[in-house]
Motif scaffolding. Sequence first.
Motif, PDB file in Angstrom:
ATOM      1  N   THR A  40      -1.560  -8.184  17.946  1.00 37.33           N
ATOM      2  CA  THR A  40      -1.259  -6.985  17.161  1.00 37.33           C
ATOM      3  C   THR A  40      -2.062  -7.026  15.874  1.00 37.33           C
ATOM      4  OG1 THR A  40       0.975  -6.777  18.039  1.00 37.33           O
ATOM      5  CG2 THR A  40       0.524  -5.674  15.956  1.00 37.33           C
ATOM      6  N   THR A  41      -2.738  -5.920  15.561  1.00 39.51           N
ATOM      7  CA  THR A  41      -3.573  -5.851  14.373  1.00 39.51           C
ATOM      8  C   THR A  41      -3.014  -4.828  13.394  1.00 39.51           C
ATOM      9  OG1 THR A  41      -5.537  -6.456  15.634  1.00 39.51           O
ATOM     10  CG2 THR A  41      -5.898  -5.403  13.510  1.00 39.51           C
ATOM     11  N   LEU A  42      -2.909  -5.228  12.128  1.00 41.83           N
ATOM     12  CA  LEU A  42      -2.472  -4.345  11.048  1.00 41.83           C
ATOM     13  C   LEU A  42      -3.585  -4.250  10.018  1.00 41.83           C
ATOM     14  CD1 LEU A  42       1.140  -5.755  10.572  1.00 41.83           C
ATOM     15  CD2 LEU A  42       0.458  -3.796  11.959  1.00 41.83           C
ATOM     16  N   SER A  43      -3.832  -3.054   9.532  1.00 40.24           N
ATOM     17  CA  SER A  43      -4.915  -2.847   8.576  1.00 40.24           C
ATOM     18  C   SER A  43      -4.388  -2.817   7.157  1.00 40.24           C
ATOM     19  CB  SER A  43      -5.645  -1.533   8.884  1.00 40.24           C
ATOM     20  OG  SER A  43      -4.768  -0.429   8.682  1.00 40.24           O
ATOM     21  N   ALA A  44      -5.313  -2.786   6.202  1.00 45.25           N
ATOM     22  CA  ALA A  44      -4.947  -2.780   4.782  1.00 45.25           C
ATOM     23  C   ALA A  44      -4.129  -1.551   4.421  1.00 45.25           C
ATOM     24  CB  ALA A  44      -6.213  -2.843   3.929  1.00 45.25           C
ATOM     25  N   GLU A  45      -4.351  -0.436   5.137  1.00 40.73           N
ATOM     26  CA  GLU A  45      -3.649   0.802   4.796  1.00 40.73           C
ATOM     27  C   GLU A  45      -2.139   0.669   4.934  1.00 40.73           C
ATOM     28  OE1 GLU A  45      -6.370   0.616   6.581  1.00 40.73           O
ATOM     29  OE2 GLU A  45      -7.780   1.685   5.283  1.00 40.73           O
ATOM     30  N   THR A  46      -1.674  -0.239   5.794  1.00 38.09           N
ATOM     31  CA  THR A  46      -0.229  -0.414   5.983  1.00 38.09           C
ATOM     32  C   THR A  46       0.358  -1.443   5.024  1.00 38.09           C
ATOM     33  OG1 THR A  46      -0.477  -2.153   7.642  1.00 38.09           O
ATOM     34  CG2 THR A  46      -0.530   0.119   8.421  1.00 38.09           C
ATOM     35  N   ILE A  47      -0.479  -2.035   4.202  1.00 38.01           N
ATOM     36  CA  ILE A  47      -0.042  -3.121   3.322  1.00 38.01           C
ATOM     37  C   ILE A  47      -0.118  -2.730   1.854  1.00 38.01           C
ATOM     38  CG2 ILE A  47      -0.520  -5.509   2.621  1.00 38.01           C
ATOM     39  CD1 ILE A  47      -1.722  -5.912   5.437  1.00 38.01           C
ATOM     40  N   GLU A  48      -1.171  -2.007   1.488  1.00 36.90           N
ATOM     41  CA  GLU A  48      -1.423  -1.699   0.083  1.00 36.90           C
ATOM     42  C   GLU A  48      -0.388  -0.727  -0.474  1.00 36.90           C
ATOM     43  OE1 GLU A  48      -6.279  -1.983  -0.113  1.00 36.90           O
ATOM     44  OE2 GLU A  48      -5.341  -0.088   0.459  1.00 36.90           O
ATOM     45  N   GLY A  49      -0.259  -0.741  -1.784  1.00 35.39           N
ATOM     46  CA  GLY A  49       0.546   0.249  -2.475  1.00 35.39           C
ATOM     47  C   GLY A  49       2.032   0.108  -2.298  1.00 35.39           C
ATOM     48  N   ARG A  50       2.502  -1.112  -2.003  1.00 34.07           N
ATOM     49  CA  ARG A  50       3.932  -1.327  -1.859  1.00 34.07           C
ATOM     50  C   ARG A  50       4.389  -2.372  -2.878  1.00 34.07           C
ATOM     51  NH1 ARG A  50       5.401  -0.990   4.534  1.00 34.07           N
ATOM     52  NH2 ARG A  50       7.447  -1.412   3.650  1.00 34.07           N
ATOM     53  N   PRO A  51       5.631  -2.267  -3.344  1.00 33.68           N
ATOM     54  CA  PRO A  51       6.075  -3.093  -4.483  1.00 33.68           C
ATOM     55  C   PRO A  51       6.541  -4.489  -4.115  1.00 33.68           C
ATOM     56  CG  PRO A  51       7.821  -1.581  -3.860  1.00 33.68           C
ATOM     57  CD  PRO A  51       6.644  -1.251  -2.968  1.00 33.68           C
ATOM     58  N   ASN A  52       6.380  -4.905  -2.863  1.00 36.16           N
ATOM     59  CA  ASN A  52       6.851  -6.225  -2.451  1.00 36.16           C
ATOM     60  C   ASN A  52       5.980  -7.317  -3.051  1.00 36.16           C
ATOM     61  OD1 ASN A  52       6.972  -4.449   0.490  1.00 36.16           O
ATOM     62  ND2 ASN A  52       8.836  -5.046  -0.513  1.00 36.16           N
ATOM     63  N   ALA A  53       6.625  -8.346  -3.601  1.00 37.68           N
ATOM     64  CA  ALA A  53       5.882  -9.456  -4.189  1.00 37.68           C
ATOM     65  C   ALA A  53       5.226 -10.313  -3.118  1.00 37.68           C
ATOM     66  CB  ALA A  53       6.806 -10.311  -5.054  1.00 37.68           C
ATOM     67  N   SER A  54       5.773 -10.296  -1.908  1.00 37.43           N
ATOM     68  CA  SER A  54       5.266 -11.147  -0.829  1.00 37.43           C
ATOM     69  C   SER A  54       4.677 -10.289   0.280  1.00 37.43           C
ATOM     70  CB  SER A  54       6.388 -12.017  -0.262  1.00 37.43           C
ATOM     71  OG  SER A  54       5.990 -12.651   0.932  1.00 37.43           O
ATOM     72  N   ILE A  55       3.540 -10.695   0.798  1.00 41.45           N
ATOM     73  CA  ILE A  55       2.906 -10.005   1.910  1.00 41.45           C
ATOM     74  C   ILE A  55       3.814  -9.974   3.125  1.00 41.45           C
ATOM     75  CG2 ILE A  55       1.686 -12.178   2.372  1.00 41.45           C
ATOM     76  CD1 ILE A  55       0.666  -8.667   3.533  1.00 41.45           C
ATOM     77  N   VAL A  56       4.606 -11.017   3.333  1.00 41.27           N
ATOM     78  CA  VAL A  56       5.455 -11.103   4.524  1.00 41.27           C
ATOM     79  C   VAL A  56       6.479  -9.976   4.532  1.00 41.27           C
ATOM     80  CG1 VAL A  56       7.155 -12.518   5.728  1.00 41.27           C
ATOM     81  CG2 VAL A  56       5.111 -13.574   4.760  1.00 41.27           C
ATOM     82  N   GLN A  57       7.062  -9.653   3.382  1.00 40.99           N
ATOM     83  CA  GLN A  57       8.040  -8.575   3.308  1.00 40.99           C
ATOM     84  C   GLN A  57       7.413  -7.236   3.664  1.00 40.99           C
ATOM     85  OE1 GLN A  57       9.627  -8.882  -0.660  1.00 40.99           O
ATOM     86  NE2 GLN A  57      10.399 -10.944  -0.334  1.00 40.99           N
ATOM     87  N   THR A  58       6.153  -7.053   3.315  1.00 45.70           N
ATOM     88  CA  THR A  58       5.459  -5.819   3.624  1.00 45.70           C
ATOM     89  C   THR A  58       5.234  -5.655   5.129  1.00 45.70           C
ATOM     90  OG1 THR A  58       4.350  -5.877   1.478  1.00 45.70           O
ATOM     91  CG2 THR A  58       3.375  -4.479   3.155  1.00 45.70           C
TER      92      THR A  58
END
Length: 990
Positions: A123-141
């Motif tokens: 499964t591939t996720l791009s930067a567009e689904t990760i950026e601009g969110r207030p989570n301190a950890s990438i895992v939560q995003t």
Amino acid sequence: MKTKFNGILTLLLALVVQVSFAQEKTVSGTVSDADGTLPGVSVLIKGTTTGTETDFDGKYSIKTKVGDVLVFSYLGYTSVERTVGSSNTINVVLKAGEVLDEIIVTAAYDIKRAKPTVNSSVTTLSAETIEGRPNASIVQTLQGQAAGVNITTGSGQPGANSQIIVRGIGTINGDAEPLFIIDGVPVDGDNFRSLNPNNIASVNVLKDAGATAIYGNRGANGVIIITTKGGKFNSKLQVEYNYLNSYSTLQDVNFDLLGSRQQLLLERTYGNGRGASLTDAEIDALANAVDTDWRDVFFRTAVTHSHNLRLSAGSETTATNVSLGFFEQEGILQDSDLKRFNLDMKINGTNQNKKFNYGVTTSLNYSKSNEPNSIGSGAINRNYVLGAFMSVPYISPDEYTNGAALLSPLLFSNTPLFLLDRLATYTRFEEEVKVIMALNASYEIFNGVRVSSRFGMDYIEEILTRAEGPTSFNALLFAATGDNTPGFQAQQSNRFASFNLLNSINYSTVIDDKHTLDAGVYMEVIKTHGRSFGFFARGLDPRTFFPGDGSGFVFDNAANDFYVGTENANISETGLLSYFANVDYDYDKRFGFTGTLRRDASYKFRTSNRWGTFYSVAGRWNIDKEDFMEDSPFGLLKLRASWGETGNQSAGGANTVLDLYNTGGGYGGSNALIVGSVANPDFKWETTEQINVGVDFEIWDRKLTGTIDWYRKNTTGLFVPLPTPSYFGVTSISANSDGNLVNRGFDVALNYTPINTEDLRVRLNFTGNYNISERYGANITGVEEGGPLGQYFSIPYVGVNPANGNLLFLDINDNLTETPGDADRRFTGKSAQPDANGSFGFEIDYKNFFLTTQFNYTLGVDRFDFDYSDAVDPTAIGQFRHSGDLLRAWTPTNRVTDIPALRATNLGGPQGTRFLFSSDYIRLRFVQLGYNFPKDVLDKFKLNKLRMFFNAENIVTFTGWRGYDAEGFASTSRGYPTPKTVSFGLEIGL
């Protein structure tokens, strides 16, 4: 004769030179789309690794020969192939829209595959689904975005660790979480608070053995590969700035907590507490004067600020990216926060003929976090969450003066005042430096043969500082008689460095434009070094004490032993040596096969069990390429299958190889040698065999796309603690069980685009995982043969006896009883592991506006709600706040109810499943509404990007769970709830 020979030789030489020049030439041209020229387009000679990229103006130049096939590819465009002929100019126009050939990174060992030719479950996720969110950890995003990946965060602490499970828990006592790779470097998977999510370009989740077996003993629980952003060759300087401002608050809790008047009346009814002796008038007077909701005192509206600046540029031979980040987040709980600084640099380069490639990645990170401890405990003098929900409302914060005033009388009802004192006098903060570095170089020594070497480092240094002031309530309460300078300060320093070296030889070739072969052999070495040191100093002088330094230390003296400190230190070293190989064959993009074999030698095991062998095979059939599919609506229809074995070495503590001894207190308090750890020579790997069958499809011009996978994982050699005789000096040693653990289920990911016009695009999405876990051969009381992992073994609670108000249960023969015992416990079929989880949502783009939603769901989870248990515990009336549910408790005039009598005679006995509830939920995890400014506005301000948006996270949850937070992975209590958050963001590009 000699003259004739020389003439012939000259003629042949001229012919060879002529033919040579005819074969080798320079081809140039321009690549464009409907809107103009395209910089950064990949131009590759098919079947080789030789290539180039278009420059700022879309132009390229490459040395090639007649008959070569040039492949032009660019993300989001259909790839184009052109055969080199007599012309030295080839111009190409790319068409947007089809992304079947988008490159997917399937492993961290430089193995890349186009989507139609991937043989395994990725499964591939791009930067567009990760950026601009207030989570301190990438895992939560990442939560909810990948089918088969269950991510739960049991704490609202900024940067808190999350539990990540891929396709069910595959171990009992080992590490159940996946391996994380960042830019080729294996990293600590439990610590992401110091890393910047906005610097991530893509995330690839490897789920089946066909994808993970190349990681051998570390691949049993899946692999998550993170690639950070980099620059592009032949690109102008680009500057991007992102800003995010967020506000977080406490989610609603459905306990119906009593106010002052009702709490005092309940105390009078029960006959305990301040209200027990008050008249109606006195209760009214106190309730009108003070009605404190301590949630408003210990929780707050928390603010987050995030700033990210990125600069990237590239020449023909070098691509550079530099990112700077600053992140500051308050926690909704008082005295909790996170501050972070990030500097990330990536340089990729090549030489003129593209044979030599290199890369340097450096990530420098610093964070400081205040994290209250004792959260989740029953410590009324330390846990702020307990105080927020359980403190009686008729006490005012104004009643707090200092710690000494709380010593007498010592009342549990003063819990909130104890905690106000702790807020004023206790210090706890953790500083962390995290450095990730990767160096890589490769050279194409022959056509299609490339040698590579990569060095990686993951370095972490943490310093935890704690101090309890000498005038604090806790210091005074626990001070020995005669100790006039109590309190303590403790500091713990941990340093961890992991080094990774990888050498490889890879071969790639294309034969007759139909047979593609890629093969590689590898050697990898991983070495880790850990150091720790700490001290605990008792005794602080209030005249000079300041948290974090030693100015207030009181030293030991001959008069007493009040101030004897303690120290600790530890050294740990680990290692892994591996040899492995893989081969990938493709026939005409119709059939494919991948094979992997890996041998690992781990420090974890003695010589007899040190080496393990792991392997996998995977294959696919691209049915859409068959002639009989020519008129079908399928753009892609691919059947995949894989089988293999992977391992898990993460168990058994720091030492499982040697018998070790420590010095400690012996007979009569004298120094003595004591057993530190006992090794088990038979201890070995856990092994997971996994079968996977999957289908990838794209239909109706990609209007409907999806992936469906069925899998079965069987783990044997389960890590278990083996009890030992008491004379060993330890209670257990690490061992392997004869039992096994099976996980089986389905992953589903679907995307449907019913509307896709120039002005309006609507896209629906769904991801889901259904998983069943079964444990066999456990031979342990309380573990059912073939039952789910973590199943509750308890006594069924059935309600309240209308005759007397006591609790009613079922005994082992299903007869009603008020006095159950251990013999009445049984398997409930319920556990905290979900049967199904995933997400669904939609994306709408209308002209320049965009709206995105993500709803997460979890089904089949049951947890004990111990927080609700506290709220309806009548034995605590007069000490803590209660739920209004107690107002309907059984009485002789209220016999039909779900709340036992306040003085039921069996309240102190087993509670069975009374507080076991479903915590299934559907949550609006994320919603974003934004606007992309049009080109005329951008041109006016000389920008290439201007975007603003509003976010909301965890804004509403649909659940029957009444506790602090429906999301969780255990039956905990008094924990830090995850917040709901609203944000405003701005993105600017120059």
